[in-house]
Motif scaffolding. Structure first.
Motif, PDB file in Angstrom:
ATOM      1  N   ILE A  59      20.199 -22.383  23.993  1.00 23.78           N
ATOM      2  CA  ILE A  59      20.970 -21.798  22.886  1.00 23.78           C
ATOM      3  C   ILE A  59      20.702 -20.291  22.811  1.00 23.78           C
ATOM      4  O   ILE A  59      21.625 -19.494  22.674  1.00 23.78           O
ATOM      5  CB  ILE A  59      20.643 -22.497  21.549  1.00 23.78           C
ATOM      6  N   THR A  60      19.421 -19.915  22.931  1.00 23.62           N
ATOM      7  CA  THR A  60      19.063 -18.495  22.898  1.00 23.62           C
ATOM      8  C   THR A  60      19.710 -17.751  24.065  1.00 23.62           C
ATOM      9  O   THR A  60      20.264 -16.658  23.893  1.00 23.62           O
ATOM     10  CB  THR A  60      17.532 -18.322  22.948  1.00 23.62           C
ATOM     11  N   SER A  65      23.804 -14.286  26.278  1.00 23.65           N
ATOM     12  CA  SER A  65      24.936 -14.108  27.201  1.00 23.65           C
ATOM     13  C   SER A  65      26.199 -13.738  26.441  1.00 23.65           C
ATOM     14  O   SER A  65      26.970 -12.860  26.877  1.00 23.65           O
ATOM     15  CB  SER A  65      25.188 -15.379  28.006  1.00 23.65           C
ATOM     16  N   ARG A  66      26.414 -14.385  25.314  1.00 23.10           N
ATOM     17  CA  ARG A  66      27.594 -14.078  24.498  1.00 23.10           C
ATOM     18  C   ARG A  66      27.515 -12.638  23.985  1.00 23.10           C
ATOM     19  O   ARG A  66      28.492 -11.897  24.036  1.00 23.10           O
ATOM     20  CB  ARG A  66      27.705 -15.046  23.325  1.00 23.10           C
ATOM     21  N   LEU A  72      29.723  -5.993  27.054  1.00 17.71           N
ATOM     22  CA  LEU A  72      30.463  -5.596  28.249  1.00 17.71           C
ATOM     23  C   LEU A  72      31.962  -5.484  27.970  1.00 17.71           C
ATOM     24  O   LEU A  72      32.627  -4.566  28.462  1.00 17.71           O
ATOM     25  CB  LEU A  72      30.215  -6.593  29.392  1.00 17.71           C
ATOM     26  N   LEU A  73      32.484  -6.417  27.168  1.00 15.73           N
ATOM     27  CA  LEU A  73      33.898  -6.369  26.803  1.00 15.73           C
ATOM     28  C   LEU A  73      34.208  -5.085  26.037  1.00 15.73           C
ATOM     29  O   LEU A  73      35.208  -4.413  26.305  1.00 15.73           O
ATOM     30  CB  LEU A  73      34.278  -7.599  25.966  1.00 15.73           C
ATOM     31  N   GLU A  74      33.328  -4.735  25.127  1.00 14.96           N
ATOM     32  CA  GLU A  74      33.532  -3.506  24.354  1.00 14.96           C
ATOM     33  C   GLU A  74      33.449  -2.278  25.267  1.00 14.96           C
ATOM     34  O   GLU A  74      34.241  -1.344  25.136  1.00 14.96           O
ATOM     35  CB  GLU A  74      32.485  -3.419  23.228  1.00 14.96           C
TER      36      GLU A  74
END
Length: 175
Positions: A59-60, A65-66, A72-74
């Motif tokens: 989960i961590t 990763s999220r 990275l998307l930004e």
């Protein structure tokens, strides 16, 4: 009365209370419980603890990763925005450069046209001067020729006029 009958019947029928068996079974149950706790419950709880830690770590890691993907998307969005701005600037610069080149070409063409006009004017003036000079030479030679003819013979005014017209006509044909 029916409950009394059952108790009496149970006592008579061979159901009797044996304390030694109960204690033996109780001791065996406690030993079995201790063995299960030591050999089954402990490892099972260890496995469950490991599984819990594994799930928590997953989960961590997924959250990390999220978060990284979001970052990275930004960054990609920002780079795309910068690329669009740079592309716009390049297009604007190309337009300005094209406009400047167009102006240079127009200026050069106008200068060349003026130069050609001036060259043509000079050539026309030169040709005009040559023609005038040639005409003067012809008129002078005709005058000399007429004068020599007039001197050779004296002519009447009508004859002189006729002679001049003939010479002018001859001069026109020579041309």
């Amino acid at each position: 009365m029916s409950t009394n009958v059952f108790i009496l019947g149970a006592a008579e029928g061979g159901l009797h209370f044996n304390g030694g068996d109960i204690i033996f079974q109780l001791v065996m149950f406690i030993i079995l419980l201790a063995l299960v706790k030591k050999y089954a419950w402990g490892p099972l709880m260890g496995i469950m603890k490991q599984r819990e830690e594994f799930v928590a770590n997953e989960i961590t890691a997924a959250e990390a990763s999220r978060a990284e993907a979001s970052k990275l998307l930004e960054e990609q969005r920002e780079l795309l925005k910068q690329s669009r701005v740079e592309a716009g600037q390049l297009i604007e610069n190309a337009k300005k450069q094209g406009e400047a080149q167009r102006e240079d070409i127009i200026t050069t063409a106008r200068a060349e046209a003026e130069r050609l006009k001036e060259s043509a004017r000079r050539e026309i003036v030169q040709e005009k001067e040559k023609a005038v000079s040639a005409l003067r030479e012809q008129v002078a030679s005709l005058s000399v020729l007429i004068a020599s003819k007039v001197i050779e013979k004296e002519l009447s005014e009508a004859d002189q006029e006729k002679l001049i017209k003939e010479y002018i006509q001859e001069a026109g044909e020579e041309r």
